[in-house]
Design a protein around this motif. Structure first.
Motif, PDB file in Angstrom:
ATOM      1  N   GLU A  39       0.783  -0.933  -0.077  1.00 17.08           N
ATOM      2  CA  GLU A  39       0.218  -0.004  -0.430  1.00 17.08           C
ATOM      3  C   GLU A  39       1.190   1.775  -0.338  1.00 17.08           C
ATOM      4  OE1 GLU A  39      -2.841   2.155   3.274  1.00 17.08           O
ATOM      5  OE2 GLU A  39      -3.181   0.138   3.054  1.00 17.08           O
ATOM      6  N   ALA A  40       0.284   2.476  -0.863  1.00 15.11           N
ATOM      7  CA  ALA A  40       0.912   3.287  -0.608  1.00 15.11           C
ATOM      8  C   ALA A  40       0.975   4.665  -1.288  1.00 15.11           C
ATOM      9  CB  ALA A  40       2.448   3.344  -2.027  1.00 15.11           C
ATOM     10  N   SER A  41       1.021   5.684  -0.264  1.00 11.35           N
ATOM     11  CA  SER A  41       0.290   6.974  -0.321  1.00 11.35           C
ATOM     12  C   SER A  41       0.585   8.420  -0.468  1.00 11.35           C
ATOM     13  CB  SER A  41      -1.369   7.389   0.940  1.00 11.35           C
ATOM     14  OG  SER A  41      -0.424   7.480   2.101  1.00 11.35           O
ATOM     15  N   ILE A  42       0.389   9.381  -1.060  1.00 11.01           N
ATOM     16  CA  ILE A  42       1.012  10.128  -1.247  1.00 11.01           C
ATOM     17  C   ILE A  42       0.888  11.738  -0.853  1.00 11.01           C
ATOM     18  CG2 ILE A  42       2.538  11.447  -3.033  1.00 11.01           C
ATOM     19  CD1 ILE A  42       2.968   9.722  -5.395  1.00 11.01           C
ATOM     20  N   ASP A  43       1.508  12.356   0.089  1.00  8.60           N
ATOM     21  CA  ASP A  43       0.372  13.825   0.567  1.00  8.60           C
ATOM     22  C   ASP A  43       1.221  15.538   0.199  1.00  8.60           C
ATOM     23  OD1 ASP A  43       2.470  13.672   2.527  1.00  8.60           O
ATOM     24  OD2 ASP A  43       1.239  13.694   3.505  1.00  8.60           O
ATOM     25  N   LYS A  48       4.191   7.865   1.504  1.00  4.08           N
ATOM     26  CA  LYS A  48       4.536   6.750   2.539  1.00  4.08           C
ATOM     27  C   LYS A  48       4.192   5.210   1.960  1.00  4.08           C
ATOM     28  CE  LYS A  48       2.359   9.962   5.907  1.00  4.08           C
ATOM     29  NZ  LYS A  48       1.652  10.468   5.883  1.00  4.08           N
TER      30      LYS A  48
END
Length: 73
Positions: A39-43, A48
């Motif tokens: 799982e990956a997230s970008i802010d 992350k």
């Protein structure tokens, strides 16, 4: 005597230059980071990633910012 101590302190303080960011980065940033991404997230400033190491299958949570990796397990 006071002048000698003052100049000794002044030389000591002035000889401490700024550290090179690349030298400091080597202490905290590995050359490689093997990770199978689950799982990956970008802010705005961080990437992350949640995943696991492909050989040991150890779960890992990392945050990447400007080539700096923070393993926040």
């Amino acid at each position: 005597m006071k002048i000698f101590v003052f100049f000794s302190f002044l030389i000591l303080v002035s000889s401490c230059g700024e550290p090179d960011c690349n030298d400091v980065k080597k202490a905290f940033y590995p050359d490689e980071y093997n990770l199978i991404v689950g799982e990956a997230s970008i802010d705005n400033s961080w990437i992350k990633i949640i995943g696991y190491h492909p050989i040991t299958y150890k779960k890992s949570n990392i945050m990447v910012h400007n080539n700096w990796i923070d393993d926040y397990n």
